[in-house]
Write a protein that holds these residues in place. Sequence first.
Motif, PDB file in Angstrom:
ATOM      1  N   TYR A   1       0.870  -1.171   0.000  1.00 21.29           N
ATOM      2  CA  TYR A   1       0.000   0.000   0.000  1.00 21.29           C
ATOM      3  C   TYR A   1       0.907   1.221   0.000  1.00 21.29           C
ATOM      4  O   TYR A   1       1.786   1.355   0.853  1.00 21.29           O
ATOM      5  CB  TYR A   1      -0.912   0.006   1.229  1.00 21.29           C
ATOM      6  CG  TYR A   1      -1.950  -1.090   1.231  1.00 21.29           C
ATOM      7  CD1 TYR A   1      -3.172  -0.930   0.570  1.00 21.29           C
ATOM      8  CD2 TYR A   1      -1.714  -2.296   1.894  1.00 21.29           C
ATOM      9  CE1 TYR A   1      -4.129  -1.933   0.570  1.00 21.29           C
ATOM     10  CE2 TYR A   1      -2.661  -3.307   1.900  1.00 21.29           C
ATOM     11  CZ  TYR A   1      -3.865  -3.124   1.240  1.00 21.29           C
ATOM     12  OH  TYR A   1      -4.811  -4.127   1.244  1.00 21.29           O
ATOM     13  N   SER A   2       0.672   2.114  -0.955  1.00 27.95           N
ATOM     14  CA  SER A   2       1.602   3.218  -1.150  1.00 27.95           C
ATOM     15  C   SER A   2       0.851   4.462  -1.589  1.00 27.95           C
ATOM     16  O   SER A   2      -0.309   4.402  -2.029  1.00 27.95           O
ATOM     17  CB  SER A   2       2.648   2.836  -2.208  1.00 27.95           C
ATOM     18  OG  SER A   2       3.598   3.852  -2.399  1.00 27.95           O
ATOM     19  N   PHE A   3       1.504   5.614  -1.437  1.00 30.62           N
ATOM     20  CA  PHE A   3       1.011   6.892  -1.969  1.00 30.62           C
ATOM     21  C   PHE A   3       2.183   7.528  -2.688  1.00 30.62           C
ATOM     22  O   PHE A   3       3.258   7.696  -2.100  1.00 30.62           O
ATOM     23  CB  PHE A   3       0.494   7.778  -0.833  1.00 30.62           C
ATOM     24  CG  PHE A   3       0.015   9.126  -1.288  1.00 30.62           C
ATOM     25  CD1 PHE A   3      -1.105   9.251  -2.089  1.00 30.62           C
ATOM     26  CD2 PHE A   3       0.693  10.282  -0.911  1.00 30.62           C
ATOM     27  CE1 PHE A   3      -1.547  10.496  -2.517  1.00 30.62           C
ATOM     28  CE2 PHE A   3       0.266  11.534  -1.333  1.00 30.62           C
ATOM     29  CZ  PHE A   3      -0.863  11.644  -2.134  1.00 30.62           C
TER      30      PHE A   3
ATOM     31  N   ASP B   1       5.172  -2.182   8.444  1.00 31.41           N
ATOM     32  CA  ASP B   1       4.525  -0.890   8.203  1.00 31.41           C
ATOM     33  C   ASP B   1       5.358   0.303   8.656  1.00 31.41           C
ATOM     34  O   ASP B   1       4.819   1.385   8.883  1.00 31.41           O
ATOM     35  CB  ASP B   1       3.135  -0.844   8.830  1.00 31.41           C
ATOM     36  CG  ASP B   1       3.148  -1.006  10.344  1.00 31.41           C
ATOM     37  OD1 ASP B   1       4.243  -1.141  10.915  1.00 31.41           O
ATOM     38  OD2 ASP B   1       2.058  -0.996  10.949  1.00 31.41           O
ATOM     39  N   GLU B   2       6.673   0.105   8.760  1.00 32.61           N
ATOM     40  CA  GLU B   2       7.586   1.231   8.934  1.00 32.61           C
ATOM     41  C   GLU B   2       8.508   1.258   7.716  1.00 32.61           C
ATOM     42  O   GLU B   2       9.044   0.213   7.313  1.00 32.61           O
ATOM     43  CB  GLU B   2       8.408   1.088  10.220  1.00 32.61           C
ATOM     44  CG  GLU B   2       7.583   1.177  11.493  1.00 32.61           C
ATOM     45  CD  GLU B   2       7.038   2.576  11.756  1.00 32.61           C
ATOM     46  OE1 GLU B   2       7.561   3.543  11.151  1.00 32.61           O
ATOM     47  OE2 GLU B   2       6.095   2.699  12.557  1.00 32.61           O
TER      48      GLU B   2
ATOM     49  N   GLY C   1      -2.587   3.637   9.873  1.00 33.93           N
ATOM     50  CA  GLY C   1      -3.084   4.356   8.708  1.00 33.93           C
ATOM     51  C   GLY C   1      -2.079   5.177   7.932  1.00 33.93           C
ATOM     52  O   GLY C   1      -2.456   6.107   7.227  1.00 33.93           O
ATOM     53  N   THR C   2      -0.802   4.855   8.035  1.00 32.71           N
ATOM     54  CA  THR C   2       0.206   5.562   7.250  1.00 32.71           C
ATOM     55  C   THR C   2       0.859   4.602   6.259  1.00 32.71           C
ATOM     56  O   THR C   2       0.873   3.383   6.477  1.00 32.71           O
ATOM     57  CB  THR C   2       1.294   6.158   8.159  1.00 32.71           C
ATOM     58  OG1 THR C   2       1.934   5.108   8.903  1.00 32.71           O
ATOM     59  CG2 THR C   2       0.695   7.168   9.129  1.00 32.71           C
ATOM     60  N   VAL C   3       1.378   5.162   5.184  1.00 33.52           N
ATOM     61  CA  VAL C   3       2.098   4.354   4.192  1.00 33.52           C
ATOM     62  C   VAL C   3       3.591   4.544   4.395  1.00 33.52           C
ATOM     63  O   VAL C   3       4.018   5.574   4.937  1.00 33.52           O
ATOM     64  CB  VAL C   3       1.679   4.752   2.759  1.00 33.52           C
ATOM     65  CG1 VAL C   3       0.249   4.357   2.481  1.00 33.52           C
ATOM     66  CG2 VAL C   3       1.879   6.246   2.495  1.00 33.52           C
ATOM     67  N   PRO C   4       4.360   3.548   3.965  1.00 31.52           N
ATOM     68  CA  PRO C   4       3.986   2.316   3.276  1.00 31.52           C
ATOM     69  C   PRO C   4       3.503   1.241   4.247  1.00 31.52           C
ATOM     70  O   PRO C   4       3.855   1.242   5.428  1.00 31.52           O
ATOM     71  CB  PRO C   4       5.301   1.874   2.628  1.00 31.52           C
ATOM     72  CG  PRO C   4       6.346   2.318   3.621  1.00 31.52           C
ATOM     73  CD  PRO C   4       5.847   3.630   4.153  1.00 31.52           C
ATOM     74  N   VAL C   5       2.704   0.323   3.703  1.00 27.58           N
ATOM     75  CA  VAL C   5       2.331  -0.894   4.410  1.00 27.58           C
ATOM     76  C   VAL C   5       2.627  -2.054   3.464  1.00 27.58           C
ATOM     77  O   VAL C   5       2.101  -2.091   2.345  1.00 27.58           O
ATOM     78  CB  VAL C   5       0.847  -0.904   4.806  1.00 27.58           C
ATOM     79  CG1 VAL C   5       0.472  -2.239   5.432  1.00 27.58           C
ATOM     80  CG2 VAL C   5       0.532   0.240   5.763  1.00 27.58           C
TER      81      VAL C   5
ATOM     82  N   ARG D   1      10.915   5.971  -0.251  1.00 26.77           N
ATOM     83  CA  ARG D   1      12.132   5.260   0.162  1.00 26.77           C
ATOM     84  C   ARG D   1      11.892   3.748   0.177  1.00 26.77           C
ATOM     85  O   ARG D   1      12.780   2.982  -0.193  1.00 26.77           O
ATOM     86  CB  ARG D   1      12.617   5.761   1.527  1.00 26.77           C
ATOM     87  CG  ARG D   1      11.730   5.446   2.677  1.00 26.77           C
ATOM     88  CD  ARG D   1      12.367   5.467   4.067  1.00 26.77           C
ATOM     89  NE  ARG D   1      13.109   6.626   4.455  1.00 26.77           N
ATOM     90  CZ  ARG D   1      13.251   7.030   5.710  1.00 26.77           C
ATOM     91  NH1 ARG D   1      12.621   6.375   6.704  1.00 26.77           N
ATOM     92  NH2 ARG D   1      13.980   8.071   6.009  1.00 26.77           N
ATOM     93  N   ALA D   2      10.696   3.350   0.568  1.00 27.24           N
ATOM     94  CA  ALA D   2      10.385   1.922   0.540  1.00 27.24           C
ATOM     95  C   ALA D   2      10.396   1.390  -0.887  1.00 27.24           C
ATOM     96  O   ALA D   2      10.965   0.323  -1.166  1.00 27.24           O
ATOM     97  CB  ALA D   2       9.019   1.673   1.189  1.00 27.24           C
TER      98      ALA D   2
END
Length: 204
Positions: free
Chosen positions: A7-9, A64-65, A50-54, A17-18
Amino acid sequence: MTLPILYSFRRCPYAMRARLALDVAGIELEHREILLKDKPPEMLEASPKGTVPVLVLPDGHVVDESLDVMLWALGQNDPENWLDELDTARPLIEANDGPFKHALDRYKYPNRYENVDPAEQREIGVSILLELEHRLAKQEQLCGDIPGIADAAICPFVRQYAHTDRDWFATTPLPHVRRWLDGHLESELFARIMRKHEVWRVSS
């Protein structure tokens, strides 16, 4: 599930970076582009913060970090030996994720905070970037002459800082940082990880 799900934005520096590490590692995955204002319940179920990336692995494990995603990807495959510089990179990444990100947020989004002077926060950012400037005056990249984990982890945040006011950034005493940043933003790797994706929706 046979592939990891990311899951990304697109514009989030943590997600960038992920994606950089996942691309370098050659990880095949299912990319799910989200809207931060309309987060899918599937992502929130995997990671309630609720933050990306997951990153959801095929065995159901959730990473999820962003730095953990980078380390997981490079732990699978590290063809460019990014992990070799990890001990040297850690203090630089910690300075980026701590004081630099603190100043960046208050410079870019001053209305979100009380009693914040964005010009003051901008100068704090410069003072931190001067440390990178000194390193880059002596070498091509942050930990040597070839790109590595420090460059990938920090570049997206410097990009966000620079793009807040590009004309002003061009006047800062940071010529080596600008050269370094432009090199990464013009790379094929960065072009790949910034490809646009349709917003992911559950198939009906």
